[in-house]
Design a protein around this motif. Structure first.
Motif, PDB file in Angstrom:
ATOM      1  N   VAL A  79     -33.416 -36.311 -22.613  1.00 23.17           N
ATOM      2  CA  VAL A  79     -32.701 -37.568 -22.424  1.00 23.17           C
ATOM      3  C   VAL A  79     -33.661 -38.616 -21.856  1.00 23.17           C
ATOM      4  O   VAL A  79     -34.316 -38.380 -20.844  1.00 23.17           O
ATOM      5  N   GLU A  80     -33.759 -39.759 -22.543  1.00 21.92           N
ATOM      6  CA  GLU A  80     -34.629 -40.821 -22.062  1.00 21.92           C
ATOM      7  C   GLU A  80     -34.045 -41.434 -20.794  1.00 21.92           C
ATOM      8  O   GLU A  80     -32.863 -41.754 -20.748  1.00 21.92           O
ATOM      9  N   ARG A  81     -34.880 -41.589 -19.782  1.00 20.97           N
ATOM     10  CA  ARG A  81     -34.451 -42.093 -18.473  1.00 20.97           C
ATOM     11  C   ARG A  81     -35.259 -43.334 -18.111  1.00 20.97           C
ATOM     12  O   ARG A  81     -36.160 -43.299 -17.298  1.00 20.97           O
ATOM     13  N   PHE A  82     -34.926 -44.455 -18.714  1.00 23.94           N
ATOM     14  CA  PHE A  82     -35.633 -45.692 -18.422  1.00 23.94           C
ATOM     15  C   PHE A  82     -34.710 -46.869 -18.662  1.00 23.94           C
ATOM     16  O   PHE A  82     -33.705 -46.761 -19.367  1.00 23.94           O
ATOM     17  N   LEU A  83     -35.021 -47.978 -18.052  1.00 26.17           N
ATOM     18  CA  LEU A  83     -34.261 -49.201 -18.254  1.00 26.17           C
ATOM     19  C   LEU A  83     -35.039 -50.225 -19.068  1.00 26.17           C
ATOM     20  O   LEU A  83     -34.458 -51.131 -19.638  1.00 26.17           O
ATOM     21  N   ALA A  84     -36.352 -50.091 -19.073  1.00 30.84           N
ATOM     22  CA  ALA A  84     -37.183 -51.061 -19.790  1.00 30.84           C
ATOM     23  C   ALA A  84     -38.549 -50.452 -20.092  1.00 30.84           C
ATOM     24  O   ALA A  84     -38.976 -49.513 -19.435  1.00 30.84           O
ATOM     25  N   PHE A  85     -39.196 -51.035 -21.070  1.00 30.23           N
ATOM     26  CA  PHE A  85     -40.577 -50.692 -21.388  1.00 30.23           C
ATOM     27  C   PHE A  85     -41.459 -51.856 -20.964  1.00 30.23           C
ATOM     28  O   PHE A  85     -41.078 -53.010 -21.104  1.00 30.23           O
ATOM     29  N   ILE A  86     -42.628 -51.540 -20.481  1.00 30.57           N
ATOM     30  CA  ILE A  86     -43.620 -52.563 -20.191  1.00 30.57           C
ATOM     31  C   ILE A  86     -44.828 -52.241 -21.060  1.00 30.57           C
ATOM     32  O   ILE A  86     -45.510 -51.251 -20.851  1.00 30.57           O
ATOM     33  N   ARG A  87     -45.031 -53.090 -22.057  1.00 31.27           N
ATOM     34  CA  ARG A  87     -46.123 -52.897 -23.005  1.00 31.27           C
ATOM     35  C   ARG A  87     -47.305 -53.763 -22.582  1.00 31.27           C
ATOM     36  O   ARG A  87     -47.129 -54.934 -22.236  1.00 31.27           O
ATOM     37  N   ILE A  88     -48.487 -53.203 -22.621  1.00 34.36           N
ATOM     38  CA  ILE A  88     -49.687 -53.928 -22.223  1.00 34.36           C
ATOM     39  C   ILE A  88     -49.845 -55.219 -23.023  1.00 34.36           C
ATOM     40  O   ILE A  88     -50.194 -56.260 -22.481  1.00 34.36           O
ATOM     41  N   GLU A  89     -49.579 -55.155 -24.313  1.00 34.07           N
ATOM     42  CA  GLU A  89     -49.775 -56.337 -25.155  1.00 34.07           C
ATOM     43  C   GLU A  89     -48.758 -57.446 -24.898  1.00 34.07           C
ATOM     44  O   GLU A  89     -48.926 -58.571 -25.357  1.00 34.07           O
ATOM     45  N   HIS A  90     -47.694 -57.134 -24.142  1.00 35.57           N
ATOM     46  CA  HIS A  90     -46.675 -58.119 -23.757  1.00 35.57           C
ATOM     47  C   HIS A  90     -46.409 -58.020 -22.260  1.00 35.57           C
ATOM     48  O   HIS A  90     -45.270 -58.146 -21.805  1.00 35.57           O
ATOM     49  N   LEU A  91     -47.463 -57.796 -21.494  1.00 29.06           N
ATOM     50  CA  LEU A  91     -47.330 -57.463 -20.081  1.00 29.06           C
ATOM     51  C   LEU A  91     -46.533 -58.495 -19.290  1.00 29.06           C
ATOM     52  O   LEU A  91     -45.539 -58.157 -18.639  1.00 29.06           O
ATOM     53  N   GLU A  92     -46.930 -59.742 -19.329  1.00 32.56           N
ATOM     54  CA  GLU A  92     -46.228 -60.752 -18.525  1.00 32.56           C
ATOM     55  C   GLU A  92     -44.768 -60.886 -18.960  1.00 32.56           C
ATOM     56  O   GLU A  92     -43.874 -60.969 -18.120  1.00 32.56           O
ATOM     57  N   GLU A  93     -44.519 -60.914 -20.238  1.00 33.61           N
ATOM     58  CA  GLU A  93     -43.144 -61.030 -20.765  1.00 33.61           C
ATOM     59  C   GLU A  93     -42.289 -59.827 -20.354  1.00 33.61           C
ATOM     60  O   GLU A  93     -41.167 -59.985 -19.882  1.00 33.61           O
TER      61      GLU A  93
END
Length: 81
Positions: A13-27
């Motif tokens: 079961v995935e346990r996360f609320l958001a992803f933080i991608r390096i290529e869109h770090l600030e966003e």
């Protein structure tokens, strides 16, 4: 085993609320920063002199291999070659 296993618990079961991608770090960090009520500035450091267009480093065979290996992430995040 799917590559997304690192984002799931022992039952898959995935346990996360958001992803933080390096290529869109600030966003991608903005909801987290706003939740904490912080100001955040991310300076550019150690910038590579290599071409920013990663596709130049893949031949057709390698692109096909990575595409198959990472198909789920490619679909989920809208990546493409």
């Amino acid at each position: 085993m799917a590559l997304r296993a690192y984002m799931a618990d022992a039952k898959g079961v995935e346990r996360f609320l958001a992803f933080i991608r390096i290529e869109h770090l600030e966003e991608d960090l903005q909801p987290f920063v706003q939740h904490l009520g912080l100001g955040l500035s991310i300076p550019i450091a150690n910038m590579s002199e290599q071409n920013r267009d990663y596709r130049k480093y893949y031949d057709d065979l390698l692109a096909e291999f990575v595409g198959a290996l990472c198909a789920e992430d490619i679909r989920r995040f809208g990546y493409h070659f």
